[in-house]
Scaffold this motif. Structure first.
Motif, PDB file in Angstrom:
ATOM      1  N   HIS A  47      59.763  21.088  75.433  1.00 41.62           N
ATOM      2  CA  HIS A  47      60.271  22.408  75.011  1.00 41.62           C
ATOM      3  C   HIS A  47      59.128  23.277  74.511  1.00 41.62           C
ATOM      4  CE1 HIS A  47      63.100  25.385  73.474  1.00 41.62           C
ATOM      5  NE2 HIS A  47      62.431  25.365  72.335  1.00 41.62           N
ATOM      6  N   ASP A  48      58.216  22.690  73.734  1.00 39.20           N
ATOM      7  CA  ASP A  48      57.055  23.441  73.249  1.00 39.20           C
ATOM      8  C   ASP A  48      56.202  23.916  74.421  1.00 39.20           C
ATOM      9  OD1 ASP A  48      57.743  22.949  70.573  1.00 39.20           O
ATOM     10  OD2 ASP A  48      56.608  21.064  70.543  1.00 39.20           O
ATOM     11  N   LEU A  49      55.971  23.022  75.367  1.00 38.65           N
ATOM     12  CA  LEU A  49      55.113  23.353  76.508  1.00 38.65           C
ATOM     13  C   LEU A  49      55.755  24.403  77.405  1.00 38.65           C
ATOM     14  CD1 LEU A  49      53.839  19.778  77.409  1.00 38.65           C
ATOM     15  CD2 LEU A  49      52.474  21.658  76.496  1.00 38.65           C
ATOM     16  N   ASP A  50      57.077  24.427  77.448  1.00 39.92           N
ATOM     17  CA  ASP A  50      57.763  25.409  78.279  1.00 39.92           C
ATOM     18  C   ASP A  50      57.530  26.828  77.765  1.00 39.92           C
ATOM     19  OD1 ASP A  50      59.458  26.019  80.510  1.00 39.92           O
ATOM     20  OD2 ASP A  50      61.085  26.416  79.107  1.00 39.92           O
ATOM     21  N   ALA A  51      57.187  26.942  76.490  1.00 43.62           N
ATOM     22  CA  ALA A  51      56.928  28.262  75.902  1.00 43.62           C
ATOM     23  C   ALA A  51      55.473  28.676  76.033  1.00 43.62           C
ATOM     24  CB  ALA A  51      57.339  28.253  74.423  1.00 43.62           C
ATOM     25  N   VAL A  52      54.622  27.783  76.543  1.00 46.29           N
ATOM     26  CA  VAL A  52      53.197  28.083  76.697  1.00 46.29           C
ATOM     27  C   VAL A  52      52.962  28.862  77.988  1.00 46.29           C
ATOM     28  CG1 VAL A  52      50.918  27.073  77.028  1.00 46.29           C
ATOM     29  CG2 VAL A  52      52.487  26.087  75.355  1.00 46.29           C
ATOM     30  N   SER A  53      52.091  29.847  77.930  1.00 44.84           N
ATOM     31  CA  SER A  53      51.835  30.679  79.113  1.00 44.84           C
ATOM     32  C   SER A  53      51.055  29.939  80.190  1.00 44.84           C
ATOM     33  CB  SER A  53      51.070  31.942  78.716  1.00 44.84           C
ATOM     34  OG  SER A  53      51.756  32.687  77.737  1.00 44.84           O
ATOM     35  N   SER A  54      49.980  29.254  79.792  1.00 46.31           N
ATOM     36  CA  SER A  54      49.044  28.685  80.763  1.00 46.31           C
ATOM     37  C   SER A  54      48.461  27.379  80.252  1.00 46.31           C
ATOM     38  CB  SER A  54      47.899  29.675  81.053  1.00 46.31           C
ATOM     39  OG  SER A  54      48.382  30.935  81.470  1.00 46.31           O
ATOM     40  N   VAL A  55      47.821  26.653  81.161  1.00 44.14           N
ATOM     41  CA  VAL A  55      47.054  25.466  80.813  1.00 44.14           C
ATOM     42  C   VAL A  55      45.753  25.507  81.599  1.00 44.14           C
ATOM     43  CG1 VAL A  55      48.251  24.101  82.584  1.00 44.14           C
ATOM     44  CG2 VAL A  55      47.022  22.932  80.748  1.00 44.14           C
ATOM     45  N   VAL A  56      44.667  25.084  80.966  1.00 36.45           N
ATOM     46  CA  VAL A  56      43.362  25.009  81.622  1.00 36.45           C
ATOM     47  C   VAL A  56      42.898  23.559  81.566  1.00 36.45           C
ATOM     48  CG1 VAL A  56      40.965  25.767  81.642  1.00 36.45           C
ATOM     49  CG2 VAL A  56      42.763  27.373  80.977  1.00 36.45           C
ATOM     50  N   THR A  57      42.507  23.010  82.722  1.00 39.91           N
ATOM     51  CA  THR A  57      42.018  21.628  82.757  1.00 39.91           C
ATOM     52  C   THR A  57      40.833  21.514  83.710  1.00 39.91           C
ATOM     53  OG1 THR A  57      43.284  20.792  84.670  1.00 39.91           O
ATOM     54  CG2 THR A  57      44.415  20.840  82.542  1.00 39.91           C
ATOM     55  N   GLY A  58      40.167  20.376  83.614  1.00 42.08           N
ATOM     56  CA  GLY A  58      39.232  19.973  84.650  1.00 42.08           C
ATOM     57  C   GLY A  58      39.984  19.109  85.643  1.00 42.08           C
ATOM     58  N   CYS A  59      39.260  18.289  86.406  1.00 39.83           N
ATOM     59  CA  CYS A  59      39.910  17.375  87.347  1.00 39.83           C
ATOM     60  C   CYS A  59      39.071  16.115  87.472  1.00 39.83           C
ATOM     61  CB  CYS A  59      40.123  18.032  88.709  1.00 39.83           C
ATOM     62  SG  CYS A  59      38.671  18.038  89.777  1.00 39.83           S
ATOM     63  N   ALA A  60      39.630  15.101  88.132  1.00 37.24           N
ATOM     64  CA  ALA A  60      38.894  13.857  88.374  1.00 37.24           C
ATOM     65  C   ALA A  60      38.144  13.932  89.695  1.00 37.24           C
ATOM     66  CB  ALA A  60      39.846  12.665  88.368  1.00 37.24           C
ATOM     67  N   VAL A  61      38.816  14.432  90.727  1.00 38.55           N
ATOM     68  CA  VAL A  61      38.216  14.532  92.059  1.00 38.55           C
ATOM     69  C   VAL A  61      39.078  15.470  92.896  1.00 38.55           C
ATOM     70  CG1 VAL A  61      39.485  12.565  93.035  1.00 38.55           C
ATOM     71  CG2 VAL A  61      37.236  13.154  93.967  1.00 38.55           C
ATOM     72  N   ALA A  62      38.481  16.069  93.931  1.00 37.05           N
ATOM     73  CA  ALA A  62      39.215  16.940  94.850  1.00 37.05           C
ATOM     74  C   ALA A  62      38.933  16.483  96.277  1.00 37.05           C
ATOM     75  CB  ALA A  62      38.806  18.401  94.665  1.00 37.05           C
ATOM     76  N   VAL A  63      39.972  16.474  97.116  1.00 35.64           N
ATOM     77  CA  VAL A  63      39.883  15.967  98.486  1.00 35.64           C
ATOM     78  C   VAL A  63      39.917  17.137  99.466  1.00 35.64           C
ATOM     79  CG1 VAL A  63      40.851  14.382 100.177  1.00 35.64           C
ATOM     80  CG2 VAL A  63      41.115  13.903  97.729  1.00 35.64           C
ATOM     81  N   ALA A  64      38.827  17.323 100.192  1.00 30.86           N
ATOM     82  CA  ALA A  64      38.714  18.485 101.080  1.00 30.86           C
ATOM     83  C   ALA A  64      39.698  18.425 102.239  1.00 30.86           C
ATOM     84  CB  ALA A  64      37.278  18.595 101.615  1.00 30.86           C
ATOM     85  N   GLU A  65      39.821  17.260 102.888  1.00 31.24           N
ATOM     86  CA  GLU A  65      40.642  17.176 104.101  1.00 31.24           C
ATOM     87  C   GLU A  65      42.126  17.421 103.848  1.00 31.24           C
ATOM     88  OE1 GLU A  65      37.868  14.160 106.774  1.00 31.24           O
ATOM     89  OE2 GLU A  65      39.794  13.440 106.002  1.00 31.24           O
TER      90      GLU A  65
END
Length: 217
Positions: free
Chosen positions: A115-133
Motif C-alpha cells: 500500500h505504501d509503495l502504491d503511493a510512490v511515484s517512481s523507483v530508481v534501481t540498477g540491474c544485475a545484467v541485461a540481455v541484448a538478444e
C-alpha cells in the motif's frame, strides 16, 4: 491402461539404462547450442539491446556517468514525480541533481507495505545484467536493486545499466553471471497483458512505464 500408467511406463522405459544410484548432477549435459546468435562488436551488442528494449515499449536513454544525475532528475520531473523509492545500495550521486524539496526520497525498508509503495511515484534501481538478444533486464535484489516488490508496485521504474560491463549477448551468458539462489526478476519492457480480445493493458503486473538508462563509460 490409463493415461497415467502410459506416461509412467514411458518414463520407466526412458530411464531403463540409468543406474539407480546415479544422481542428475553426475550425468554430463550436452551444451553444444549456440551461446550467441551472430558475431557482434560490443557497440553492436549494446545497440541490439537498445533496439529490443524499445521494441518491448521500454523508453531507452543513453548518457555518460557525468550526465546520469541530470538525466534522472529530468525523467522524474517529466513524470511529475513527488516521491521516489531507493534501494539501500544505490549510489548517492545518481540522485544528486534531484530537488529534495520537490521529490521525497523513500528508503527501501521492510516496513514499506505494498500500500505504501502504491503511493510512490517512481523507483530508481540498477540491474544485475541485461540481455541484448531478448531485450531483457535482470534484477537479483542486489544492493542497488532492492527487494523485488519495489520494482513491481510503483508505476514508473527507472533502471540504470552500466555499459558495457552489464550487457551480454544471450541468456546462457547471463545465467553464468547470476546466482540461482537469489530472487531473480526478468523484465522485458513494461508490465503488459492481453485479454481474449487481444486488448493490451499495461501496468497490471508491474510498472506501466519502464525507462532504461544506458550509462556508457
Amino acid at each position: 491402461m490409463s493415461s497415467r500408467d502410459l506416461v509412467l511406463a514411458r518414463v520407466r522405459r526412458a530411464l531403463a539404462d540409468v543406474p539407480r544410484t546415479e544422481r542428475p548432477s553426475e550425468a554430463p549435459v550436452d551444451r553444444g547450442y549456440l551461446r550467441a546468435h551472430g558475431d557482434r562488436t560490443t557497440a553492436q551488442t549494446v545497440d541490439l539491446l537498445a533496439e529490443n528494449l524499445a521494441d518491448y515499449r521500454a523508453i531507452v536513454h543513453r548518457t555518460d556517468p557525468e550526465g546520469l544525475p541530470g538525466l534522472i532528475a529530468r525523467l522524474l520531473d517529466g513524470r511529475g514525480a513527488t516521491s521516489v523509492v531507493l534501494p539501500p545500495g544505490l549510489p548517492a550521486e545518481w540522485l544528486s541533481a534531484v530537488d529534495a524539496q520537490r521529490v521525497e526520497r523513500i528508503a527501501d525498508t521492510e516496513e514499506l507495505t505494498p500500500h505504501d509503495l502504491d503511493a510512490v511515484s517512481s523507483v530508481v534501481t540498477g540491474c544485475a545484467v541485461a540481455v541484448a538478444e531478448t531485450g531483457t533486464v535482470v534484477l537479483d535484489a542486489g544492493p542497488d536493486q532492492g527487494r523485488r516488490r519495489i520494482t513491481l508496485v510503483p508505476d514508473h521504474h527507472i533502471c540504470v545499466i552500466r555499459v558495457p560491463e552489464q550487457v551480454v549477448d544471450s541468456v546462457p551468458q547471463a545465467l553464468e553471471r547470476l546466482a540461482p539462489g537469489r530472487p531473480l526478476t526478468w523484465i522485458s519492457g513494461p508490465s503488459a497483458t492481453s485479454d481474449i480480445e487481444l486488448d493490451r493493458v499495461e501496468g497490471v503486473h508491474g510498472p506501466r512505464t519502464l525507462e532504461v538508462v544506458l550509462v556508457e563509460s
